[in-house]
Write a protein that holds these residues in place. Structure first.
Motif, PDB file in Angstrom:
ATOM      1  N   GLY A 188      41.791  34.152  42.811  1.00 58.99           N
ATOM      2  CA  GLY A 188      42.511  34.992  43.754  1.00 58.99           C
ATOM      3  C   GLY A 188      41.757  36.263  44.100  1.00 58.99           C
ATOM      4  O   GLY A 188      40.951  36.760  43.309  1.00 58.99           O
ATOM      5  N   ALA A 189      42.010  36.808  45.293  1.00 60.65           N
ATOM      6  CA  ALA A 189      41.390  38.065  45.708  1.00 60.65           C
ATOM      7  C   ALA A 189      42.310  38.798  46.667  1.00 60.65           C
ATOM      8  O   ALA A 189      42.945  38.185  47.528  1.00 60.65           O
ATOM      9  N   ALA A 190      42.376  40.114  46.510  1.00 60.86           N
ATOM     10  CA  ALA A 190      43.178  40.959  47.395  1.00 60.86           C
ATOM     11  C   ALA A 190      42.352  42.161  47.810  1.00 60.86           C
ATOM     12  O   ALA A 190      41.500  42.641  47.048  1.00 60.86           O
ATOM     13  N   VAL A 191      42.621  42.668  49.008  1.00 59.17           N
ATOM     14  CA  VAL A 191      41.838  43.754  49.589  1.00 59.17           C
ATOM     15  C   VAL A 191      42.773  44.894  49.970  1.00 59.17           C
ATOM     16  O   VAL A 191      43.869  44.669  50.511  1.00 59.17           O
ATOM     17  N   ASP A 196      38.704  48.541  49.233  1.00 56.54           N
ATOM     18  CA  ASP A 196      38.314  48.102  47.901  1.00 56.54           C
ATOM     19  C   ASP A 196      38.784  46.662  47.705  1.00 56.54           C
ATOM     20  O   ASP A 196      39.575  46.135  48.493  1.00 56.54           O
ATOM     21  N   ILE A 197      38.308  46.020  46.642  1.00 58.46           N
ATOM     22  CA  ILE A 197      38.580  44.599  46.415  1.00 58.46           C
ATOM     23  C   ILE A 197      38.974  44.386  44.960  1.00 58.46           C
ATOM     24  O   ILE A 197      38.373  44.968  44.053  1.00 58.46           O
ATOM     25  N   VAL A 198      39.981  43.544  44.733  1.00 59.92           N
ATOM     26  CA  VAL A 198      40.340  43.126  43.371  1.00 59.92           C
ATOM     27  C   VAL A 198      40.283  41.605  43.319  1.00 59.92           C
ATOM     28  O   VAL A 198      40.884  40.926  44.152  1.00 59.92           O
ATOM     29  N   VAL A 199      39.548  41.089  42.333  1.00 61.21           N
ATOM     30  CA  VAL A 199      39.368  39.650  42.176  1.00 61.21           C
ATOM     31  C   VAL A 199      39.985  39.200  40.863  1.00 61.21           C
ATOM     32  O   VAL A 199      39.747  39.810  39.812  1.00 61.21           O
ATOM     33  N   ALA A 200      40.778  38.136  40.915  1.00 63.41           N
ATOM     34  CA  ALA A 200      41.344  37.522  39.715  1.00 63.41           C
ATOM     35  C   ALA A 200      40.430  36.375  39.293  1.00 63.41           C
ATOM     36  O   ALA A 200      40.269  35.405  40.037  1.00 63.41           O
ATOM     37  N   ASN A 201      39.822  36.485  38.129  1.00 58.84           N
ATOM     38  CA  ASN A 201      38.906  35.470  37.628  1.00 58.84           C
ATOM     39  C   ASN A 201      39.603  34.536  36.651  1.00 58.84           C
ATOM     40  O   ASN A 201      40.388  34.978  35.809  1.00 58.84           O
ATOM     41  N   LEU A 202      39.339  33.260  36.769  1.00 56.50           N
ATOM     42  CA  LEU A 202      39.927  32.254  35.895  1.00 56.50           C
ATOM     43  C   LEU A 202      39.482  32.457  34.457  1.00 56.50           C
ATOM     44  O   LEU A 202      38.283  32.563  34.167  1.00 56.50           O
ATOM     45  N   ASP A 203      40.465  32.531  33.542  1.00 57.21           N
ATOM     46  CA  ASP A 203      40.195  32.605  32.104  1.00 57.21           C
ATOM     47  C   ASP A 203      39.256  33.755  31.743  1.00 57.21           C
ATOM     48  O   ASP A 203      38.393  33.625  30.862  1.00 57.21           O
ATOM     49  N   LEU A 213      44.896  19.610  35.038  1.00 59.38           N
ATOM     50  CA  LEU A 213      44.438  20.197  36.286  1.00 59.38           C
ATOM     51  C   LEU A 213      44.869  21.655  36.483  1.00 59.38           C
ATOM     52  O   LEU A 213      44.101  22.453  37.039  1.00 59.38           O
ATOM     53  N   PRO A 214      46.078  22.064  36.055  1.00 53.34           N
ATOM     54  CA  PRO A 214      46.445  23.477  36.225  1.00 53.34           C
ATOM     55  C   PRO A 214      45.479  24.451  35.552  1.00 53.34           C
ATOM     56  O   PRO A 214      45.396  25.617  35.966  1.00 53.34           O
ATOM     57  N   GLU A 215      44.752  23.996  34.542  1.00 54.60           N
ATOM     58  CA  GLU A 215      43.806  24.873  33.844  1.00 54.60           C
ATOM     59  C   GLU A 215      42.699  25.370  34.774  1.00 54.60           C
ATOM     60  O   GLU A 215      42.055  26.392  34.482  1.00 54.60           O
ATOM     61  N   THR A 216      42.446  24.681  35.879  1.00 57.56           N
ATOM     62  CA  THR A 216      41.331  25.017  36.758  1.00 57.56           C
ATOM     63  C   THR A 216      41.694  25.967  37.879  1.00 57.56           C
ATOM     64  O   THR A 216      40.811  26.491  38.558  1.00 57.56           O
ATOM     65  N   MET A 217      42.986  26.196  38.116  1.00 59.16           N
ATOM     66  CA  MET A 217      43.407  26.821  39.369  1.00 59.16           C
ATOM     67  C   MET A 217      43.493  28.341  39.319  1.00 59.16           C
ATOM     68  O   MET A 217      43.516  28.999  40.349  1.00 59.16           O
ATOM     69  N   GLY A 218      43.570  28.897  38.135  1.00 59.82           N
ATOM     70  CA  GLY A 218      43.534  30.337  38.000  1.00 59.82           C
ATOM     71  C   GLY A 218      44.763  31.048  38.517  1.00 59.82           C
ATOM     72  O   GLY A 218      45.765  30.433  38.869  1.00 59.82           O
ATOM     73  N   GLY A 219      44.662  32.356  38.609  1.00 59.83           N
ATOM     74  CA  GLY A 219      45.790  33.172  39.010  1.00 59.83           C
ATOM     75  C   GLY A 219      45.535  33.918  40.301  1.00 59.83           C
ATOM     76  O   GLY A 219      44.460  33.830  40.899  1.00 59.83           O
ATOM     77  N   GLY A 220      46.554  34.652  40.706  1.00 58.80           N
ATOM     78  CA  GLY A 220      46.478  35.460  41.909  1.00 58.80           C
ATOM     79  C   GLY A 220      46.623  36.927  41.584  1.00 58.80           C
ATOM     80  O   GLY A 220      46.877  37.312  40.439  1.00 58.80           O
ATOM     81  N   VAL A 221      46.470  37.759  42.606  1.00 57.82           N
ATOM     82  CA  VAL A 221      46.569  39.205  42.443  1.00 57.82           C
ATOM     83  C   VAL A 221      47.247  39.781  43.672  1.00 57.82           C
ATOM     84  O   VAL A 221      47.073  39.284  44.786  1.00 57.82           O
ATOM     85  N   ALA A 222      48.040  40.825  43.467  1.00 60.95           N
ATOM     86  CA  ALA A 222      48.716  41.510  44.570  1.00 60.95           C
ATOM     87  C   ALA A 222      48.441  43.002  44.494  1.00 60.95           C
ATOM     88  O   ALA A 222      48.456  43.593  43.410  1.00 60.95           O
ATOM     89  N   PHE A 280      43.619  43.676  31.498  1.00 62.38           N
ATOM     90  CA  PHE A 280      44.119  42.316  31.654  1.00 62.38           C
ATOM     91  C   PHE A 280      42.998  41.284  31.514  1.00 62.38           C
ATOM     92  O   PHE A 280      41.857  41.526  31.892  1.00 62.38           O
ATOM     93  N   ARG A 281      43.362  40.120  30.994  1.00 63.38           N
ATOM     94  CA  ARG A 281      42.454  38.980  30.939  1.00 63.38           C
ATOM     95  C   ARG A 281      43.274  37.719  31.191  1.00 63.38           C
ATOM     96  O   ARG A 281      44.219  37.427  30.451  1.00 63.38           O
ATOM     97  N   HIS A 282      42.927  36.974  32.244  1.00 60.24           N
ATOM     98  CA  HIS A 282      43.647  35.749  32.557  1.00 60.24           C
ATOM     99  C   HIS A 282      43.437  34.723  31.452  1.00 60.24           C
ATOM    100  O   HIS A 282      42.329  34.559  30.930  1.00 60.24           O
ATOM    101  N   ALA A 283      44.516  34.007  31.087  1.00 62.65           N
ATOM    102  CA  ALA A 283      44.470  33.004  30.020  1.00 62.65           C
ATOM    103  C   ALA A 283      44.849  31.650  30.598  1.00 62.65           C
ATOM    104  O   ALA A 283      46.024  31.379  30.858  1.00 62.65           O
ATOM    105  N   ALA A 284      43.855  30.792  30.809  1.00 61.96           N
ATOM    106  CA  ALA A 284      44.110  29.458  31.353  1.00 61.96           C
ATOM    107  C   ALA A 284      44.613  28.493  30.301  1.00 61.96           C
ATOM    108  O   ALA A 284      45.209  27.473  30.627  1.00 61.96           O
ATOM    109  N   SER A 285      44.366  28.800  29.030  1.00 58.62           N
ATOM    110  CA  SER A 285      44.792  27.948  27.918  1.00 58.62           C
ATOM    111  C   SER A 285      44.221  26.535  28.045  1.00 58.62           C
ATOM    112  O   SER A 285      44.946  25.537  28.051  1.00 58.62           O
ATOM    113  N   LYS A 286      42.905  26.434  28.125  1.00 60.98           N
ATOM    114  CA  LYS A 286      42.246  25.148  28.336  1.00 60.98           C
ATOM    115  C   LYS A 286      42.398  24.237  27.120  1.00 60.98           C
ATOM    116  O   LYS A 286      42.378  24.685  25.978  1.00 60.98           O
ATOM    117  N   THR A 287      42.541  22.932  27.392  1.00 58.06           N
ATOM    118  CA  THR A 287      42.747  21.942  26.339  1.00 58.06           C
ATOM    119  C   THR A 287      41.749  20.800  26.500  1.00 58.06           C
ATOM    120  O   THR A 287      41.081  20.668  27.524  1.00 58.06           O
TER     121      THR A 287
END
Length: 582
Positions: free
Chosen positions: A451-454, A464-471, A67-76, A55-62
Motif C-alpha cells: 500500500g501507498a498513500a500521498v 510526502d509519501i507513506v509506503v506500507a511494506n509487507l511483513d 495466499l493472504p500472506e502475500t497481499m500486505g496491508g494498506g495505509v491511510a 509499526f511493523r506489518h505482520a503477515a504471519s507467513k506459514t
C-alpha cells in the motif's frame, strides 16, 4: 451513528483555514539545508524511525503458503482529530498457522498484529494512539478507506479484511466506535480496496468494496514452484472470481446493499485496486477496478443509481495486444495537461505497467510504450501508485511502491527480485523518465512494497509519501523540496449540499502562465490505501490562479481571489441551484 443533513454554509466563500495554516512548516524531522536562494536538495528522506513510527506489518507467513500472506496491508493519511495535521493509519494481519481452517478465525489479539493509528503532534512526531482510539481490529485486515459518512465533520474509517469488514465512526473526541452491524456494511469473503463515493449525488457518501477471490483456507491447495517443485503461493487463476459490493448510504446511519440493482454484481472479478473519476465528464463519478490476471473493469455511472461496465468498449480492459495482466494498483491523473483523466494500472514483472491515455469520446489508447513507462517498469512488480507533482512544476509525475508476489522469484528467474526499490517517474513534457536514483537513499532500499498513500504531512507545500511494506516496517518519506521558486496550492473542499468532503468534485485550476490543470477530489486509488483528502496542485512560477469547482451536486463555483500559494478552504455555495442533469 450520528446523522445529519449535508451541512450548509456561506455561499461561495473562500475561507482561510486556521487549522490548515497554523500547522508547523517542515515539522516532521529536521528540515533540509537551503542556500540563500532557497534551493533545497532534491529527493526524499526516510523519517520513519526519527518521527516515532514503530509499526511493523505482520503477515504471519506459514509453510502452507496461504495466499493472504502475500497481499500486505494498506495505509491511510487522515486528520482524524481535526487539528490540521495528517495522522497515519496502518492495517495489519493476524496470527496464522499451517492448519488454518474456516472454522477458526485468525487471532489478532497480540499487539504485534494490531492495526495502528499514529497521531501527529505539533512538533511533527507521531504517537501511537491505537488503544485509546479503539482501532486495534479483530481480523486479518488488508485495506482502508476514509470518508465522512455522516457529514458531521469527522473522518470515518472503513477497514477491509478476510471474512468481513469494519466501519468505524469517528466520535470526534479522539475515539472511534465499531458501527458495522448497525450500518449493515460487513460484507463477506475477502475484501481488498474500498472507496467512499456518492454514486447518486444525494449528498451522502456511499461505499464501493472491491473483493479479490472466492477463497477459503481449505481451497489453498499445494502449488509447486516452477524451479524446484517445492510449495509456492498459488496463482490467482486457481480460484474463481467474485463480485464487488456496493452499499448505498441511507442518510440515517444505515446502508443498503445495492450490488445487484446497481449492476455491479453481474461482473465477478478479482479486484485489487479501486480508483474514482468522472471519466466521461457527465457529472457522475465512475469506478475503475484493477483486476488480477483477467480483464479490467470500468463501471460507468449512468446517474440513476446503476452502472454499466464499459472497460472493453473504452479500450482499457486489456493491454495493446489484447492480453490480460495482473492489475494491482491504480490511479487516474491528467499527465499531459489536455484536461482529461488518464489511467495507470500497475502489474507484475515482464508485463509492464499499463498507462492508458484518455482520448475523450474515442476512449483510451494504450500509451505504455510511447510514454516511456514500459522500459522503466519491465522488471518491476507494482502495487500502491499515485499521480503526484512531487517537484511542484505543474506536471503529474508517477510514484509506485514495488515488490514481487513470490518470495522465491529470484530462484525461478535470474535477475528478478522479491524485494524491489521504489519507483519515481518524472514527467518531462508528457513523457516519463525514471528519476528514482535522484530521489535519495530511501529510493534505493529494496522492500516488499504494497500500500501507498500521498499527502503533505508537514504542511510545507510539497507532497510526502507513506509506503506500507509487507511483513516489515513502513517507509515515511519526507519530500525535501526542489526549488523555493516553485509554488503550490493546497485546496480543502467543504461540501454543503454535496457530501462534506467534496468527494467527486472536479477542480480546474488555470494560472497566469497559460497552464490549466484538472484535479478530482477523492481519497481512494493506489492499492488498499487512502491519501490526503486535500488537493495539492503544483504551479511552478505562476503568480496568479483561478479555480473552478464543479461540485457533486452539480453547482459550479469560480474563485478568482486566490493567491498562487498556500492552503485554502473552499466551501460550496448554497444559493445557486445546480443545472439540470442531461
Amino acid at each position: 451513528m450520528r446523522t445529519g443533513r449535508p451541512l450548509t454554509g456561506l455561499a461561495g466563500v473562500v475561507v482561510l483555514s486556521a487549522s490548515l495554516l497554523s500547522a508547523p512548516v517542515g515539522s516532521v524531522g529536521q528540515p533540509p539545508p537551503r542556500d540563500a536562494a532557497g534551493t533545497a536538495a532534491a529527493g526524499f528522506t526516510d523519517i520513519t524511525v526519527t518521527s516515532g513510527i514503530a509499526f511493523r506489518h505482520a503477515a504471519s507467513k506459514t509453510s502452507s503458503k496461504f495466499l493472504p500472506e502475500t497481499m500486505g496491508g494498506g495505509v491511510a493519511l487522515l486528520d482524524y482529530d481535526g487539528d490540521g495535521r495528517l495522522d497515519i493509519f496502518f492495517t495489519n494481519g493476524a496470527a496464522l498457522d499451517a492448519q488454518m481452517a474456516s472454522a477458526r478465525t485468525p487471532d489478532k489479539r497480540q499487539p504485534r498484529f494490531w492495526n495502528r493509528l499514529y497521531r501527529q503532534t505539533s512538533e511533527g512526531r507521531f504517537i501511537d494512539v491505537t488503544e485509546t482510539a479503539g482501532l486495534a481490529g479483530h481480523r486479518y485486515d488488508f485495506g482502508v478507506a476514509t470518508g465522512d459518512v455522516d457529514n458531521d465533520g469527522h473522518v470515518d474509517l472503513y477497514v477491509t479484511g478476510y471474512g468481513g469488514n469494519t466501519l468505524y465512526r469517528n466520535r470526534g473526541d479522539g475515539t472511534f466506535v465499531d458501527v458495522t452491524a448497525a450500518a449493515g456494511v460487513a460484507a463477506s469473503g475477502w475484501s481488498t480496496s474500498a472507496a467512499f463515493v456518492d454514486i447518486d449525488g444525494d449528498g451522502w457518501l456511499d461505499l464501493f468494496v472491491g473483493r479479490y477471490l472466492t477463497w477459503t483456507w481449505e481451497a489453498n491447495v499445494p502449488c509447486p514452484a516452477a524451479d524446484s517443485g517445492a510449495r509456492a503461493y498459488c496463482h490467482p487463476r486457481q480460484f474463481p472470481p467474485i463480485s464487488n459490493v456496493v452499499f448505498r448510504n441511507n442518510g440515517d446511519g444505515t446502508f443498503r446493499d445495492v450490488s445487484v440493482t446497481s449492476g455491479v454484481a453481474s461482473h465477478p472479478g478479482k479486484a485489487l485496486g479501486v480508483a474514482l473519476e468522472d471519466v466521461d465528464d457527465d457529472g457522475d463519478t465512475d469506478v475503475f477496478v484493477a483486476n488480477d490476471s483477467m480483464r479490467q473493469f470500468l463501471f460507468r455511472n449512468r446517474g440513476d443509481g446503476t452502472f454499466e461496465e464499459v472497460a472493453l468498449a473504452m479500450g482499457i480492459a486489456f493491454d495493446e495486444d489484447g492480453r490480460s495482466f495482473a492489475g494491482m494498483g491504480t490511479d487516474f491523473g491528467d499527465y499531459d495537461g489536455d484536461g482529461r483523466p488518464d489511467l495507470l494500472v500497475t502489474a507484475l514483472s515482464l508485463e509492464r505497467y499499463a498507462l492508458f491515455h484518455n482520448d475523450g469520446r474515442d476512449g483510451f489508447t494504450y500509451a505504455t510504450h510511447t510514454s516511456g513507462v514500459g522500459p522503466a517498469t519491465v522488471r518491476g512488480a507494482g502495487w500502491g501508485t499515485r499521480f503526484l507533482d512531487y517537484d511542484n512544476d505543474g506536471d503529474r509525475d508517477l510514484f509506485v511502491a514495488q515488490g514481487h508476489v513470490l518470495d522465491t522469484v529470484s530462484k525461478a528467474r535470474q535477475g528478478f527480485d522479491y524485494e524491489q526499490p521504489l519507483l519515481m517517474l518524472r514527467n518531462d513534457r508528457a513523457r516519463f523518465v525514471d528519476a528514482s536514483t535522484m530521489m535519495g537513499a530511501s529510493f534505493t532500499k529494496p522492500a516488499a512494497g504494497r500500500g501507498a498513500a500521498v499527502g503533505d504531512l508537514d504542511n510545507d507545500g510539497d507532497l510526502d509519501i507513506v509506503v506500507a511494506n509487507l511483513d516489515g516496517a513502513p517507509a515515511v518519506l519526507r519530500n525535501d523540496g526542489l526549488a523555493g521558486s516553485r509554488r503550490s496550492l493546497t485546496l480543502r473542499l467543504r461540501g454543503t449540499r454535496s457530501n462534506r468532503d467534496g468527494i467527486g468534485a472536479v477542480v480546474t485550476l488555470s494560472d497566469d502562465t497559460g497552464r490549466a490543470q484538472r484535479s478530482f477530489a477523492s481519497t481512494a486509488s493506489s492499492y488498499q490505501s487512502a491519501s490526503d483528502p486535500r488537493l495539492h496542485i503544483g504551479i511552478g512560477a505562476a503568480t496568479a490562479v483561478k479555480v473552478v469547482v464543479r461540485w457533486p451536486s452539480g453547482a459550479t463555483q469560480t474563485v478568482t481571489t486566490l493567491p498562487a500559494s498556500g492552503a485554502r478552504l473552499i466551501e460550496e455555495p448554497t444559493s445557486t441551484p445546480p443545472p439540470p442533469r442531461p
